[in-house]
Enzyme design. Sequence first.
Site, PDB file in Angstrom:
ATOM      1  N   ALA A 108       0.907  -1.113  -0.009  1.00  0.00           N
ATOM      2  CA  ALA A 108      -0.071   0.005   0.096  1.00  0.00           C
ATOM      3  C   ALA A 108       0.897   1.241  -0.062  1.00  0.00           C
ATOM      4  CB  ALA A 108      -0.814   0.048   1.177  1.00  0.00           C
TER       5      ALA A 108
ATOM      6  N   GLY B 193       0.433  -4.971   0.587  1.00  0.00           N
ATOM      7  CA  GLY B 193      -0.578  -5.137  -0.179  1.00  0.00           C
ATOM      8  C   GLY B 193      -0.210  -5.651  -1.884  1.00  0.00           C
TER       9      GLY B 193
ATOM     10  N   GLU C 279      -0.546  -9.228  -1.369  1.00  0.00           N
ATOM     11  CA  GLU C 279      -2.187  -9.319  -1.264  1.00  0.00           C
ATOM     12  C   GLU C 279      -2.970  -9.557  -2.521  1.00  0.00           C
ATOM     13  OE1 GLU C 279      -2.342  -6.628   2.107  1.00  0.00           O
ATOM     14  OE2 GLU C 279      -3.334  -8.000   2.833  1.00  0.00           O
TER      15      GLU C 279
ATOM     16  N   GLU D 125       3.740  -6.060   7.000  1.00  0.00           N
ATOM     17  CA  GLU D 125       3.065  -4.715   7.788  1.00  0.00           C
ATOM     18  C   GLU D 125       3.344  -4.841   9.253  1.00  0.00           C
ATOM     19  OE1 GLU D 125       2.055  -6.842   5.306  1.00  0.00           O
ATOM     20  OE2 GLU D 125       0.479  -5.941   4.062  1.00  0.00           O
TER      21      GLU D 125
HETATM   22  C1  3H9 Z   1       0.298  -2.498   3.415  1.00  0.00           C
HETATM   23  O1  3H9 Z   1       0.587  -2.820   2.266  1.00  0.00           O
HETATM   24  C2  3H9 Z   1      -0.983  -2.495   3.936  1.00  0.00           C
HETATM   25  C3  3H9 Z   1      -1.686  -3.752   3.169  1.00  0.00           C
HETATM   26  O2  3H9 Z   1      -1.837  -5.000   3.752  1.00  0.00           O
HETATM   27  C4  3H9 Z   1      -3.220  -3.453   3.441  1.00  0.00           C
HETATM   28  C5  3H9 Z   1      -3.916  -2.038   2.665  1.00  0.00           C
HETATM   29  C6  3H9 Z   1      -5.120  -1.929   3.010  1.00  0.00           C
HETATM   30  N1  3H9 Z   1       4.770   3.622   0.199  1.00  0.00           N
HETATM   31  O3  3H9 Z   1      13.244   1.589   1.016  1.00  0.00           O
HETATM   32  P1  3H9 Z   1      13.904   2.368  -0.186  1.00  0.00           P
HETATM   33  C7  3H9 Z   1       9.761   5.004  -0.822  1.00  0.00           C
HETATM   34  S1  3H9 Z   1       1.702  -1.918   4.270  1.00  0.00           S
HETATM   35  C8  3H9 Z   1       5.293   4.699   0.020  1.00  0.00           C
HETATM   36  O4  3H9 Z   1      14.871   3.474  -0.029  1.00  0.00           O
HETATM   37  P2  3H9 Z   1      14.980   0.218  -1.264  1.00  0.00           P
HETATM   38  C9  3H9 Z   1      10.372   5.239   0.174  1.00  0.00           C
HETATM   39  O5  3H9 Z   1       9.841   6.053   1.211  1.00  0.00           O
HETATM   40  C10 3H9 Z   1       2.951  -1.859   3.139  1.00  0.00           C
HETATM   41  N2  3H9 Z   1       6.389   4.885  -0.211  1.00  0.00           N
HETATM   42  O6  3H9 Z   1      14.279   1.376  -1.431  1.00  0.00           O
HETATM   43  C11 3H9 Z   1      11.593   5.847  -0.594  1.00  0.00           C
HETATM   44  O7  3H9 Z   1      11.200   7.236  -0.940  1.00  0.00           O
HETATM   45  P3  3H9 Z   1      12.287   8.511  -1.051  1.00  0.00           P
HETATM   46  C12 3H9 Z   1       3.825  -2.673   3.187  1.00  0.00           C
HETATM   47  C13 3H9 Z   1       7.205   3.945  -0.218  1.00  0.00           C
HETATM   48  O8  3H9 Z   1      15.265  -0.150  -2.717  1.00  0.00           O
HETATM   49  C14 3H9 Z   1      11.636   5.200  -1.957  1.00  0.00           C
HETATM   50  O9  3H9 Z   1      10.251   4.340  -1.896  1.00  0.00           O
HETATM   51  N3  3H9 Z   1       5.225  -2.915   2.343  1.00  0.00           N
HETATM   52  C15 3H9 Z   1       6.849   2.754   0.215  1.00  0.00           C
HETATM   53  O10 3H9 Z   1      16.069   0.117  -0.259  1.00  0.00           O
HETATM   54  C16 3H9 Z   1      12.558   4.070  -2.080  1.00  0.00           C
HETATM   55  O11 3H9 Z   1      12.483   3.166  -0.821  1.00  0.00           O
HETATM   56  C17 3H9 Z   1       6.175  -2.441   3.040  1.00  0.00           C
HETATM   57  O12 3H9 Z   1       6.098  -2.226   4.275  1.00  0.00           O
HETATM   58  C18 3H9 Z   1       5.655   2.350   0.224  1.00  0.00           C
HETATM   59  N4  3H9 Z   1       4.980   1.233   0.612  1.00  0.00           N
HETATM   60  O13 3H9 Z   1      13.852  -0.829  -0.841  1.00  0.00           O
HETATM   61  C19 3H9 Z   1       7.199  -2.374   1.950  1.00  0.00           C
HETATM   62  N5  3H9 Z   1       7.701   1.800  -0.051  1.00  0.00           N
HETATM   63  O14 3H9 Z   1      12.977   7.909  -2.370  1.00  0.00           O
HETATM   64  C20 3H9 Z   1       8.003  -0.986   2.347  1.00  0.00           C
HETATM   65  C21 3H9 Z   1       8.893   2.576  -0.097  1.00  0.00           C
HETATM   66  O15 3H9 Z   1      11.522   9.498  -1.443  1.00  0.00           O
HETATM   67  N6  3H9 Z   1       9.126  -0.407   1.727  1.00  0.00           N
HETATM   68  N7  3H9 Z   1       8.697   3.724  -0.260  1.00  0.00           N
HETATM   69  O16 3H9 Z   1      13.099   8.322   0.024  1.00  0.00           O
HETATM   70  C22 3H9 Z   1      10.420  -1.387   1.770  1.00  0.00           C
HETATM   71  O17 3H9 Z   1      10.711  -2.140   2.443  1.00  0.00           O
HETATM   72  C23 3H9 Z   1      11.385  -0.870   0.625  1.00  0.00           C
HETATM   73  O18 3H9 Z   1      11.192   0.542   0.407  1.00  0.00           O
HETATM   74  C24 3H9 Z   1      11.646  -1.874  -0.581  1.00  0.00           C
HETATM   75  C25 3H9 Z   1      12.718  -0.947  -1.415  1.00  0.00           C
HETATM   76  C26 3H9 Z   1      12.181  -3.187  -0.262  1.00  0.00           C
HETATM   77  C27 3H9 Z   1      10.309  -1.852  -1.276  1.00  0.00           C
END
Ligand code: 3H9
Length: 694
Positions: free
Chosen positions: A63, A102, A105, A125
């Site tokens: 999400a 998400g 999901e 999450e």
């Molecule tokens: C969810 O999904 C809830 C659902 O179950 C239900 C919904 C109803 N959203 O980490 P990085 C941005 S909860 C918005 O440096 P990497 C991050 O801030 C979500 N922004 O890169 C950064 O921005 P900036 C569950 C996001 O390659 C840029 O992307 N998912 C999101 O080292 C690059 O990120 C997670 O918890 C996001 N979801 O790692 C995954 N994710 O460049 C969370 C990232 O402006 N994300 N950004 O600073 C991660 O674990 C890592 O970002 C990922 C990439 C592994 C994807």
Amino acid sequence: MDKVIKLERHDMIAVLTVNSPPVNALSAAVRGGILECIKDAIVDPAIKAIVLTCAGRTFIAGADITEFGKPSKPPALNDVLSEIENSPMPIIAAIHGTALGGGLELALACHFRVATKEAKLGLPEVKLGLLPGAGGTQRLPRAVGPELAVKMIVGGDPIPAAEALKNGLIEEIIEGPAAGGEAFARKVLAEKRPLRRLRDDESKIAAAKADRSIFTNAVAAMTKKSRGLEAPFAAADAVGYAIDLPFDEGLKKEREGFLKLLTSDQSKAQRYAFFAERKAHKIAGVPEGTKSRPVERVAILGAGTMGGGIAMSFANAGIPVTLIEPGEEQLKRGMGIMQKNWEATAARGGIPADAPAKRMALINGVVGIENVGNADLVIEAVFETMAVKKGVFGKLDQFAKPGAVLASNTSYLNIDEIAKSTNRPHDVLGMHFFSPANIMKLCEIVRGPRTAPDALITAVATSRQIAKVPVVVGLCDGFVANRMYDQSGKQAGKLLFEGALPQQVDAVLTKFGMPMGPFVMSDLAGNDIGWLSRKDRGIKSEIADALCEAGRFGQKTGKGWYRYEAGSRTPIPDPAVETLIEQTLARLGRKRRAVSDEEILERMMYPIINEGARILEQGIAARPGDIDVVWLYGFGWPIYRGGPMYYADQIGLDGVLTKMRELQVTMGDEFKPAALLETLVAEGRKFADFSQPA
Ligand code: 3H9
């Protein structure tokens, strides 16, 4: 919509590509775009199957976290997912990069999932203080069984594609997402494979329905380390609904649990920490386009506890290390400890059985500083005195290759002063690792006034490469971490003079969520270290000195602030320590008083916050969030409290200031409020509103 979602028709296959950099998060535009394209494809008589894939570096990573806490925009993710699941034609998720939250999901609502070899799939999450809110807790157990589902949902770590394949989460490993997904779709059509709707498939949860202990045992194993956290327990409950309730009811209960956590203080703090860590990557004063220097080989000077731990971190990441000691014996000892460490981890199943040998092979232990010549980065981890460090850097100047980054692992000393002993001060900086360096994730990157921007970002990039969390800090005694920690250390000592006992102080801090209190920590590190340094500097601390004079050096002597049973690390409060404290106080003519837990917490925390404010004021840290990241990864500050600066904002800066003023009157100027704290309160602002002057 055409910007974020592209729909291409390849004869009877519709290929739907999400293109919403950086991580294809499920923003309202992405959700809306997917829904509309799926609907379009379904009503197109020429289309027989749909492939859902992503452009850029990754499949949907979850999400859009930036939307949390704002009014929700349609369509809801669950509505998109039920359109996908109920589609009359097969929908295939073709995954590369990371399918997270998400994103996974959504893939679980598809009828088939395929992924590239290096892809990772997970429901992280809980790490944001949440539980999967779009059917993940209901569909994942149906896909992989409750045991792995609990591991993934309650633990939050993703699994690699190979494991996903083995456990039925994906059908096939593919070469590239779009082409591989399309080829798989043609196969599904050719074989007339029936659509697999996970909601209707209870085969993998049947055993746990008959014997619930399969589920409860998995939960017990995964929640062992979740002290203080709400989300892992709520997430486990939600997986339980998959076993106990029909799908739709389970989905409803999952949603309730998700919404409850979404507004919880813990999740807010954890989401704050997620973004604080990412903001810490942004470094001021580095000209656009500055490139990091290539680092293919590092040299580490000193094979002691720190040097050894740092060398292990590099070898863990597959980077070759030259480990240097002045003498054979110390080198042999250092190499032996690393080998033992890895072997112990392998014996516990933490790394593969052949990993210790492979990692040792990456470490070339040699005698003599002249061997640094082929290293792109040299990290000095020798004895912590300025004279020794200067001597070492003088020699490095002679032997290190031109352009090598020269880092000191000093935890207090002036990097610029160290840099003076070289003719290349622009290559010199600090890389301050935390003990045990192979485990703790923080690396303070200390920037001197003459450190070159490209040297700085080389250190930042390299520390990320070895899975550390780098935070750039400025020059001052103790930098950010130790300078702040010392404030609470001082108070811990003083509280004993007033009547608190070590176990009371430690209990207050562990109840707060710290992994251990200062006295347990001191027993672990060795009480004699501080004692020797106090003697060296002619400083007295009567109670701590009396403790050491009684031979109570800590765990290594079986007694310190606590006593320890033979072979055990469990601290047991010792009446002998209380007697020792009482005798010392009597000798000093001091009377014990009852000290409340509340007073302990305030006196341990507020001076930390106050010092943090000074650090910001002086520009030593760029942002309050950087300070919080230092505490989260350097000292194990509980993530559900965000970090000391975030915590201060939550309890209210005016309260902190009032208490500091009170303590200043009773206890003296060590509680003098920082000017920034005064200013923020006067202006009705928080640390969250603070930014460094341009
Ligand atoms: C969810 O999904 C809830 C659902 O179950 C239900 C919904 C109803 N959203 O980490 P990085 C941005 S909860 C918005 O440096 P990497 C991050 O801030 C979500 N922004 O890169 C950064 O921005 P900036 C569950 C996001 O390659 C840029 O992307 N998912 C999101 O080292 C690059 O990120 C997670 O918890 C996001 N979801 O790692 C995954 N994710 O460049 C969370 C990232 O402006 N994300 N950004 O600073 C991660 O674990 C890592 O970002 C990922 C990439 C592994 C994807």
